[in-house]
Each structure stands twice: as C-alpha cells, then as structure tokens.
Design a protein around this motif. Structure first.
Motif, PDB file in Angstrom:
ATOM      1  N   ASP A  14       0.831  -1.211   0.000  1.00 50.89           N
ATOM      2  CA  ASP A  14       0.000   0.000   0.000  1.00 50.89           C
ATOM      3  C   ASP A  14       0.860   1.253   0.000  1.00 50.89           C
ATOM      4  O   ASP A  14       0.537   2.239  -0.662  1.00 50.89           O
ATOM      5  N   HIS A  15       1.969   1.221   0.732  1.00 52.13           N
ATOM      6  CA  HIS A  15       2.853   2.389   0.782  1.00 52.13           C
ATOM      7  C   HIS A  15       3.478   2.655  -0.587  1.00 52.13           C
ATOM      8  O   HIS A  15       3.555   3.802  -1.027  1.00 52.13           O
ATOM      9  N   MET A  16       3.890   1.585  -1.271  1.00 49.11           N
ATOM     10  CA  MET A  16       4.478   1.768  -2.601  1.00 49.11           C
ATOM     11  C   MET A  16       3.455   2.300  -3.593  1.00 49.11           C
ATOM     12  O   MET A  16       3.767   3.175  -4.404  1.00 49.11           O
ATOM     13  N   VAL A  17       2.239   1.809  -3.520  1.00 51.06           N
ATOM     14  CA  VAL A  17       1.173   2.314  -4.392  1.00 51.06           C
ATOM     15  C   VAL A  17       0.952   3.801  -4.106  1.00 51.06           C
ATOM     16  O   VAL A  17       0.816   4.606  -5.036  1.00 51.06           O
ATOM     17  N   ASP A  18       0.970   4.187  -2.838  1.00 48.43           N
ATOM     18  CA  ASP A  18       0.811   5.589  -2.474  1.00 48.43           C
ATOM     19  C   ASP A  18       1.953   6.442  -3.026  1.00 48.43           C
ATOM     20  O   ASP A  18       1.732   7.535  -3.534  1.00 48.43           O
ATOM     21  N   LEU A  19       3.184   5.936  -2.946  1.00 51.34           N
ATOM     22  CA  LEU A  19       4.329   6.678  -3.494  1.00 51.34           C
ATOM     23  C   LEU A  19       4.175   6.887  -4.999  1.00 51.34           C
ATOM     24  O   LEU A  19       4.469   7.970  -5.513  1.00 51.34           O
ATOM     25  N   VAL A  20       3.713   5.859  -5.703  1.00 51.23           N
ATOM     26  CA  VAL A  20       3.498   5.988  -7.147  1.00 51.23           C
ATOM     27  C   VAL A  20       2.397   7.013  -7.410  1.00 51.23           C
ATOM     28  O   VAL A  20       2.538   7.878  -8.286  1.00 51.23           O
ATOM     29  N   ALA A  21       1.318   6.940  -6.656  1.00 47.89           N
ATOM     30  CA  ALA A  21       0.198   7.869  -6.852  1.00 47.89           C
ATOM     31  C   ALA A  21       0.616   9.314  -6.617  1.00 47.89           C
ATOM     32  O   ALA A  21       0.079  10.223  -7.241  1.00 47.89           O
ATOM     33  N   ARG A  22       1.590   9.528  -5.722  1.00 47.64           N
ATOM     34  CA  ARG A  22       2.046  10.888  -5.413  1.00 47.64           C
ATOM     35  C   ARG A  22       3.210  11.343  -6.279  1.00 47.64           C
ATOM     36  O   ARG A  22       3.762  12.414  -6.048  1.00 47.64           O
ATOM     37  N   ALA A  23       3.577  10.582  -7.296  1.00 49.33           N
ATOM     38  CA  ALA A  23       4.752  10.903  -8.118  1.00 49.33           C
ATOM     39  C   ALA A  23       4.525  12.087  -9.051  1.00 49.33           C
ATOM     40  O   ALA A  23       5.467  12.537  -9.710  1.00 49.33           O
ATOM     41  N   ASP A  24       3.329  12.583  -9.127  1.00 45.04           N
ATOM     42  CA  ASP A  24       3.024  13.792  -9.908  1.00 45.04           C
ATOM     43  C   ASP A  24       3.487  13.731 -11.358  1.00 45.04           C
ATOM     44  O   ASP A  24       4.080  14.683 -11.868  1.00 45.04           O
ATOM     45  N   GLY A  25       3.256  12.602 -12.012  1.00 45.02           N
ATOM     46  CA  GLY A  25       3.537  12.512 -13.436  1.00 45.02           C
ATOM     47  C   GLY A  25       4.979  12.229 -13.808  1.00 45.02           C
ATOM     48  O   GLY A  25       5.296  12.144 -14.990  1.00 45.02           O
ATOM     49  N   ARG A  26       5.859  12.098 -12.834  1.00 45.91           N
ATOM     50  CA  ARG A  26       7.254  11.797 -13.182  1.00 45.91           C
ATOM     51  C   ARG A  26       7.386  10.317 -13.499  1.00 45.91           C
ATOM     52  O   ARG A  26       6.565   9.510 -13.069  1.00 45.91           O
ATOM     53  N   PRO A  27       8.406   9.916 -14.233  1.00 48.37           N
ATOM     54  CA  PRO A  27       8.572   8.498 -14.539  1.00 48.37           C
ATOM     55  C   PRO A  27       8.910   7.691 -13.282  1.00 48.37           C
ATOM     56  O   PRO A  27       9.714   8.144 -12.450  1.00 48.37           O
ATOM     57  N   VAL A  28       8.267   6.528 -13.158  1.00 46.16           N
ATOM     58  CA  VAL A  28       8.440   5.686 -11.971  1.00 46.16           C
ATOM     59  C   VAL A  28       8.706   4.249 -12.421  1.00 46.16           C
ATOM     60  O   VAL A  28       8.021   3.735 -13.305  1.00 46.16           O
ATOM     61  N   LEU A  29       9.669   3.626 -11.762  1.00 49.11           N
ATOM     62  CA  LEU A  29       9.953   2.206 -11.935  1.00 49.11           C
ATOM     63  C   LEU A  29       9.799   1.548 -10.575  1.00 49.11           C
ATOM     64  O   LEU A  29      10.418   1.981  -9.603  1.00 49.11           O
TER      65      LEU A  29
END
Length: 123
Positions: free
Chosen positions: A81-96
C-alpha cells in the motif's frame, strides 16, 4: 509525464531480499541494509542518468536508515500500500517499481508505473 524529472525507482525491499534464499530470514534488517548499500554503490544497472531510489521496508526490516543515494521509507502498514501511495504521489514523473509481487505490479502499472523484477537490482 514529466520526462525532465529524474526516474523515481521504488524498490520492494522484502520482495527483492526474499528472491534469493541466502538466509535473509535470520536477519531481515541486515539483509535490507545490504540491499540499500548495494543500491547506493551500484544504482540501477541499465538506467543511466539521474535516478532517485526509494527502498521501502516493512516489518522486522524497519529501522534501516537512509544513506546518500538511497532514501529508506518504512511502511507504516502494508509495504504494498505504501508503494502504491508513493506511485500515486509521483506527480507525473517516470516511476519504476522493482518487485516480483504480481498484485503490486498490477496496482502500480494501473497508475502508470513501469515494473521490473528483482534481478533488475540483484547481482
């Protein structure tokens, strides 16, 4: 997507550490520290350019400190859940997101993250 922002690499510590049966279960915090140190030294092979590495720890691995090059985030509850939250808060930047967990891979991919398996960061 903001292609000018550094790639955000979120590493599922429990999943990556658990991908190799090397006795990690006897010292989960130590195994997370070794992963953190390898990430700090080697970065993410095949990903040139600036990256921001976040190592998400949970359970017995909590208490691992951040070091230059790797921010350690203790999950307050579920690591997934924490990782999903981090992705959701990435504000459009590329995420791996580095994990082999199928459900987590599905959840973060739905949010636009790229996913890769543990071998991406393990020797």
């Amino acid at each position: 997507m903001d292609d000018s922002a550094p790639l955000l690499v979120i590493v599922d510590a429990a999943n990556v550490v658990g991908s190799v049966p090397d006795g990690w279960w006897r010292d989960r915090r130590g195994a997370a520290r070794r992963l953190r140190d390898r990430l700090a030294a080697d970065g993410v092979p095949g990903r040139p350019g600036p990256v921001e590495i976040v190592l998400v720890v949970e359970g017995a691995a909590r208490g691992v400190d951040s070091v230059p090059g790797v921010r350690v985030e203790p999950a307050p509850g579920s690591g997934d859940d924490h990782m999903v939250d981090l992705v959701a808060r990435a504000d459009g930047r590329p995420v791996l997101v580095v994990t082999a967990d199928r459900e987590l891979r599905r959840r973060v991919a739905e949010l636009g993250a790229e996913v890769a398996g543990p071998r991406t960061v393990r020797p």
